[in-house]
Motif scaffolding. Structure first.
Motif, short mmCIF file in Angstrom:
data_model
loop_
_atom_site.label_atom_id
_atom_site.label_comp_id
_atom_site.label_asym_id
_atom_site.label_seq_id
_atom_site.Cartn_x
_atom_site.Cartn_y
_atom_site.Cartn_z
N ALA A 1 0.83 -1.20 0.00
CA ALA A 1 0.00 0.00 0.00
C ALA A 1 0.87 1.26 0.00
N ALA B 1 8.95 5.27 -5.03
CA ALA B 1 8.02 4.19 -4.69
C ALA B 1 8.26 3.71 -3.27
N ALA B 2 9.53 3.54 -2.91
CA ALA B 2 9.86 3.04 -1.58
C ALA B 2 9.40 4.03 -0.51
N VAL B 3 9.63 5.31 -0.76
CA VAL B 3 9.22 6.34 0.22
C VAL B 3 7.70 6.31 0.39
N GLY B 4 7.01 6.16 -0.73
CA GLY B 4 5.55 6.12 -0.66
C GLY B 4 5.05 4.89 0.08
N ALA B 5 5.65 3.72 -0.22
CA ALA B 5 5.20 2.49 0.42
C ALA B 5 5.50 2.51 1.91
N ALA B 6 6.69 2.97 2.27
CA ALA B 6 7.04 3.03 3.70
C ALA B 6 6.12 4.01 4.43
N GLY B 7 5.61 4.99 3.68
CA GLY B 7 4.71 5.96 4.28
C GLY B 7 3.39 5.35 4.73
N SER B 8 3.14 4.10 4.33
CA SER B 8 1.92 3.46 4.83
C SER B 8 2.10 2.93 6.25
N THR B 9 3.37 2.77 6.68
CA THR B 9 3.58 2.33 8.07
C THR B 9 4.36 3.36 8.89
N LEU B 10 5.05 4.27 8.23
CA LEU B 10 5.84 5.28 8.97
C LEU B 10 5.17 6.63 8.82
N LEU B 11 5.08 7.35 9.91
CA LEU B 11 4.54 8.71 9.81
C LEU B 11 5.73 9.67 9.76
N GLY C 1 8.27 5.96 14.91
CA GLY C 1 7.26 6.63 14.09
C GLY C 1 6.35 5.70 13.32
#
Lengths: 690, 292, 317
Positions: free
Chosen positions: A621, B211-221, C132
């Protein structure tokens, strides 16, 4: 300490006890009958020598006359009197007033508390009430039964058992419960800072209104004497399975020169036969009144007797204690002690939260506690707190009392204060030219949670702050904030002459249950035509004002032609349509040691004869985006499907669900799996059979 | 290079607003090929004005001049190379709030009425036609909106240097610009630091990292990992409202609004993490499909 | 959509409440804050000339849902304002209020927002030494700068106007038409031509077979136009694999695609629709009209109208 009895009442009582007439005493003492009459009525007091003579005539010693000692065996002289059946053969099978009410615990609490509230003595202090639910068993039960001379009434109660009649059935249940479990529930209702049962045993007054009379509405007997004890008192007896209520009252003004421990019991049975003799039903527990054929009248009890009847009261605190013997909830909702307590607390809170609310530096009108106890346990006393049981409305009223209301609601605890007018109709009698013509009631509106039990309700009351109306406002909630409204009318709004006039009008418009403002016989009799309409308009105006205060602005498109309204809605759901394509019903999975996702997928399939042929797509996601594709390292079919060579799945025709498992290929991960959120959906297999 | 047969005459004095529907109606194939410009008088009739149209910032001449100058200045270069030059200068000339920049009608008017020549120059392949969405389309596609927004989202307070880095890489404009994650400024700056490092990043690497930054953004704030400073809305407001016509330097980088800079500590906190994402992707030896 | 998260997240709902909204120096009446549908309406009678809206928010979890030994240390709560159209994101750390809730004030700058702003909150913690991490999120609120009332109801805007009017140049080319659909705006607009004799009166009149037939016809036109516009928006998203777009485009697609291609998932149905649209086949147009019939209430309206006409003719006989 009780003040000394006045001589006159004492003498009258002694004569009564001995069935000695004033005439007989006059003859014995050789004085005129008029002189004896003057002593008994308190117009004169005999000289010391005459007192000695009186002592001799009554068989007492001189000291007894001087200190006006009571007969030491007084308790023993208390007995039951049963009213013989009517000579004309008429039979009554229950108290008609009790049938006028759905006599469950909530009605009882409402009626009894209202009476106490209306009987408040010192208006600078609250009326204090205590409801005690006391379950007695074993020796405690037997001791109590002795004290009420159960053996004397048991034949009557038993005779009144009748499985064919409502009252008779209730009595039968009560007796069975008591005998089989050797257990009895006593509900005691005390009030303090109240008037107590004043007045004569037989003539107009609070005592007679409660003990002697039925269907004696407060209105017909005027505004004061016995004023408060209307039909509702019947609920006391209706709450007793045995029809038995004992009373101890501390009077606010002396009667027969005394105040403390005026006691009496009353048994309300239907017509019955004992030992071949017919009885009308009611019976009284008290001192035999020789002047009335030994009918029982109230007696002044000693503290031991009061205690043995579970009716001891602290001295010097006027008010009344009722003991309902064999209490039950007639609705059958509350079967045991905790349930009965909960029902009492809830009812008290619903009907009297406002009377119990404090504000503006003034005490509440009413304080109520509820106690439950068993045998000689102390019991737990719990105060009925309006801020716990009716928090939103209590907050609204407190804001009003504290002068903390606002004009516009901007926060979840804000309370808006509005004004609602009641046009006052003229009274038929005693109309004055300068009578007020308009009353401004106070309407409080405050937000509440959507799921609040009282959301979008309006609660209305007058001076005693008892809930008269509590109902949902029709149409509210569609385009409004969830709210609660409180309408303070009459003296609850203020004490100007218009407020007093409105108080009287509204009181006149209340039915005996005090649960509405509408046309009543009294209203029609007392006010000019149109009074009921004015009241209806007033209530409607309050509804409108409350809704207006919390109404959201109308959405645009008020000019929308009706047939287009639904057609142009964008958000209407495709209601009730089942999906016609396979969907992922459940995902379960975890990370493996090697950093791959292992996922079990359950699929819901619409049933069809042709096999579904689909590709399971695994994605990571992306917040606010679609997701990044990830590849499977392995795919394994678990049920109702097979894995094809190209990584697609063929589902068994006609099956409704299927399960497969997959492990992701870490080399295809856009990011390490530990930072990912995995999702799976099903896509059409390109080039595959559809 | 397409020929411009019709010169736009009677230029409008002010920037206007041209709704999507009517804009699309005028994007005929002739316009998209660059053979015609949309009919000026009709477009004017269908356009409305910003509420404060008299304000100097809505004057049409400076922005038209800048766009025409761009086509001249980069006449002999690939049009893509103009983006890094134009983006900061367009941002300086078009003083807009984000609320104003969110209105597609503004960009429609600029593209169809103020400077269609620029759109054709930048986006028309030889012998082909411009995609309609370059005239009227989403912010990351429309010819002028994408550059203005790139400058707005990638500037470090008043400093446009990261904007130049960003716009030098078409993959940043095409992919990173639409990622939700970079709306948090420290993420954008950390990403651009890697892009701008010696050797820079290949397009594939940019896409993989994004893509990696976006995907990690689903678990990292990221907002918690690397907090941003509060925007100085007053300074930005003042900059937007300040007198127009200020000279836009062509040979040196202009200065942006006196906004708060992105906290270095926050950028520093993210850079190693992003470097790790990148290394990870390299190890896996494949560049994932661009993030939507 | 079902999702798997590789670490424990908070069980039960995480809820965000908008407690109070200050717009510059006055406070928004509670009527403009809809806690059920989670909407704040900021377009008030006081106009649009304001600088800043400050929202006091409180975030709560189910009691005992958040356990440090389970959900990690450094637990924090952050409220985030996010608007796609203006590319603006504002994050604010909330503070524990001592009773298990996090509270704080989120500032919304008017120059950075234009329409529907999402407001949500995330709980984060350090889990497995990763700081985080999001361990819980609230359902988003919509803070709507253009809404006059906080309703979840979204409708096509209706404009009743003379198509030949001077101030409506964009409608002049349709001046002879009874109605026109502009599917470019947000929301899309249905124009009814006041100059088309009797049309507006008919639609405003009491129910009649003619009225309902016309309304259904309008509905089919509206929905087929909206569907094609939404497809266009999906095509222009620039993705290799077009996704169902947000806003009303997405709503329309999700509502109609199941009637266009009943046995395809929304994503597959969208891809198929885009392909068929490119190929421009007439069968596809017929499918779109079929799907438009449902939201247009074509069958009940037309069926009812025909039945009414038949009844009238029978009773007239």
């Amino acid at each position: 300490m009780e003040e000394a009895d006045d001589f006159g009442p004492w003498l009258g009582r002694q004569l009564r006890r001995r069935s000695m007439s004033q005439n007989e005493l006059a003859l014995t003492l050789d004085v005129t009958r008029a002189a004896v009459s003057a002593w008994v009525t308190g117009r004169a007091e005999p000289r010391p020598d005459k007192k000695r003579a009186i002592a001799a005539a009554l068989g007492l010693d001189e000291v007894a006359v001087t200190v006006r000692e009571e007969t030491p065996t007084q308790a023993a002289s208390v007995t039951w009197y049963h009213r013989p059946a009517h000579v004309d053969g008429g039979r009554e099978f229950g108290n008609p007033a009790a049938f006028a009410f759905d006599a469950d615990l909530s009605v009882l609490a409402r009626e009894a508390t209202q009476n106490s509230l209306d009987e408040r003595l010192d208006n600078s202090r609250p009326v204090r009430m205590r409801y005690t639910l006391h379950q007695i068993t074993g020796k405690h039960l037997f001791r109590f039964l002795d004290a009420i001379q159960w053996s004397e009434i048991e034949p009557h109660v038993q005779a009144a058992e009748d499985p064919k009649r409502k009252t008779g059935r209730v009595i039968a249940d009560g007796l069975r419960e008591m005998r089989e479990n050797s257990s009895l529930i006593l509900l005691r209702i005390d009030d303090f800072n109240a008037n107590g049962l004043t007045g004569s045993d037989y003539d107009d007054g609070r005592f007679a209104a409660v003990v002697r009379r039925q269907l004696d509405s407060s209105k017909s007997s005027g505004d004061t004497a016995g004023g408060s004890y209307g039909l509702g008192k019947a609920t006391l007896w209706a709450t007793s399975r045995l029809g038995l209520v004992l009373i101890n009252s501390t009077l606010s003004e002396t009667h027969e020169g005394r105040r403390e421990r005026r006691m009496i019991g009353r048994l309300d049975l239907p017509w019955h036969v004992v030992d071949g003799r017919e009885w009308a039903g009611p019976g009284w527990f008290g001192e035999p009144d020789r002047t009335r054929g030994d009918a029982a009248r109230s007696w002044w009890a000693d503290t031991e007797t009061a205690a043995s009847l579970h009716l001891d009261r602290p001295e010097g605190e006027p008010g009344t204690s009722f003991l309902i013997v064999g209490a039950h909830d007639a609705s059958g909702d509350a079967q045991d002690l905790p349930a009965m307590r909960d029902k009492l607390v809830r009812s008290l809170a619903d009907d009297f939260w406002a009377a119990m609310t404090t504000g503006g530096g003034r005490p509440p009108l009413l304080e109520v506690t509820v106690v439950t106890r068993r045998d000689d346990e102390e019991g737990v006393e719990e105060r009925v707190d309006p801020h716990v049981h009716a928090p939103v409305r209590a907050r609204a009223l407190r804001a009003f009392l504290n002068g903390e209301t606002v004009d516009a609601i901007t926060g979840p605890t804000d309370v808006a204060r509005l004004s609602v007018s009641l046009v006052l109709p003229a009274r038929k009698a005693g109309a004055r030219g300068d009578a007020p013509t308009r009353h401004d009631a106070v309407l409080l509106v405050t937000p509440c949670a959507d799921d609040d039990r009282h959301a979008n309700h309006i609660t209305a009351m007058r001076g005693n702050r008892m809930t008269v109306v509590d109902r949902r406002i029709g149409g509210a909630g569609v385009n409004t904030v969830a709210f609660q409204a409180v309408l303070l009318a009459g003296v609850a709004a203020g004490d100007a002459s218009a407020d007093l006039a409105a108080e009287r009008l509204l009181r006149t418009s209340e039915p005996p249950e005090h649960n509405a403002w509408r046309r009543t016989d009294d209203l029609t009799a007392s006010y000019v035509r149109g009074a009921a309409t004015r009241i209806a308009e007033f209530l409607k105006a309050a509804d409108v004002a409350a809704v207006t205060a919390v109404a959201r602005p109308e959405p645009g498109g008020g000019d929308m032609p009706a047939p287009l309204r639904d057609i142009l809605r964008l958000d209407a759901a495709g209601a009730g349509r089942t999906t016609g394509y396979p969907t992922v019903k459940d995902l379960d999975g975890h990370l493996q040691e090697d950093g791959a996702w292992r996922i079990r997928v359950e699929v819901r399939l619409p049933e069809r004869p042709d096999a579904w042929h689909l590709v399971p797509k695994l994605r990571f996601a992306v917040r606010g985006g679609g997701g990044l594709p990830v590849e499977w390292a392995t795919l394994v079919a678990r049920s109702n499907c097979t894995v094809e060579g190209d990584g697609s799945l063929t589902f068994t025709p006609l099956s409704r669900s299927a399960v497969f498992e997959g492990v992701s290929d870490p080399t295809s991960h856009p990011i390490e799996a530990a930072l990912s959120v995995a999702q799976v959906d099903l896509a059409r297999a390109v080039g595959g059979a559809r | 290079m397409p020929t411009r047969t019709t010169a736009t005459t009677d230029q409008p004095a002010h920037i206007g607003l041209l709704p999507d529907g009517v804009a699309r109606a005028h994007l005929t194939s002739a316009v998209l090929r660059g053979d015609e410009v949309p009919p000026a008088r009709t477009v004017d009739r269908l356009s409305t004005s910003p509420s404060d149209r008299a304000a100097p910032r809505w004057e049409a001449a400076p922005v038209r001049q800048l766009l025409l100058d761009t086509t001249g200045r980069f006449r002999d270069h690939r049009p893509t190379t103009a983006d890094r030059w134009l983006a900061p200068r367009l941002h300086t000339v078009l003083r807009l709030t984000r609320a104003e920049a969110a209105d597609p009608a503004l960009w429609n008017h600029l593209a169809l009425r103020i400077a269609p020549e620029y759109v054709v120059w930048r986006w028309c392949p030889a012998g082909g036609a411009v995609a309609a969405s370059r005239f009227s389309g989403p912010f990351h596609v429309q010819a002028l909106a994408r550059l203005w927004w790139a400058a707005e989202l990638f500037r470090d307070g008043p400093d446009y240097a990261p904007v130049v880095t960003a716009c030098a890489n078409q993959d940043v404009l095409n992919t990173v610009l639409r990622s939700q994650a970079i709306l948090h400024r420290p993420v954008a700056q950390a990403l651009l630091r890697l892009v701008g490092e010696d050797g820079g990043l290949t397009g594939r690497e940019v896409n993989a990292l994004s893509a990696a930054v976006g995907a990690a953004g689903s678990t990292l704030l990221y907002e918690v990992l690397a907090p941003d400073a509060e925007t100085d809305t007053e300074a930005v407001r003042a900059w937007i409202g300040s007198a127009h016509g200020s000279y836009v330097p062509y040979d040196t980088l202009p200065e942006g609004p006196d906004d708060v800079r992105v906290p270095q500590a926050s950028v520093d906190a993210l850079v190693p993490r992003f470097r790790g994402f990148l290394a990870d992707a390299e190890v896996r030896g494949r560049a994932p499909v661009p993030a939507p | 959509m079902k999702r798997l998260v590789p670490y424990p997240t908070v069980a039960g709902p995480v809820e965000l409440a908008v407690v109070r909204v200050r717009v510059d120096d006055w406070t928004l009446p509670v009527q403009l804050v809809n806690t059920t549908d989670r909407i704040v309406a900021l377009h008030t009678d006081r106009g649009t000339d304001w600088n800043e809206a400050r929202l006091t928010v409180a975030v709560t979890t189910a009691p005992g849902a958040l356990r440090p030994e389970h959900h990690g240390r450094d637990q924090a709560c952050t409220a985030v304002l996010r608007e796609r159209a203006t590319n603006s994101v504002t994050a604010v750390r909330l503070h524990p209020d001592g009773s298990g809730a996090w509270t704080g004030e989120v500032s919304l700058d008017h120059t950075r927002h234009a329409g529907r702003v999402l407001l949500e909150a995330h709980l984060t913690a350090t889990v497995d030494d990763v700081a985080g991490r999001i361990i819980g999120s609230t359902e988003p609120w919509n803070v709507d700068l253009e809404a006059r009332t906080p309703t979840a109801v979204r409708t096509v805007r209706l404009v009743q106007v003379d198509f030949a009017a001077d101030d409506r140049p964009e409608l002049h080319r349709f001046r002879a038409d009874p109605w026109h659909v502009d599917a470019w705006g947000d929301p899309p607009v249905l124009y009814l031509n006041k100059a088309f004799e009797g049309l507006v009166d008919l639609l405003h009149a009491d129910a009649s077979p003619t009225r309902d037939t016309v309304a259904a016809q309008v509905g089919v036109d509206v929905w087929s136009t909206l569907f094609l516009a939404a497809l266009g928006a999906a095509a222009e998203s620039g993705d290799d694999e077009p996704a169902v777009p947000g806003g009303w485009h997405g709503t329309v697609l999700k509502r109609m695609l199941p009637d266009v291609f009943p046995d395809l998932s929304p994503a597959d149905a969208l891809a198929e629709a885009l392909k068929r649209r490119r190929e421009g086949d007439a069968g596809f147009h017929a499918l779109v009209l079929h799907a438009a019939g449902r939201p247009a209430r074509l069958n009940p309206m037309l069926g009812g109208a025909i039945r009414a006409l038949r009844r009238a003719s029978e009773s007239g006989r």
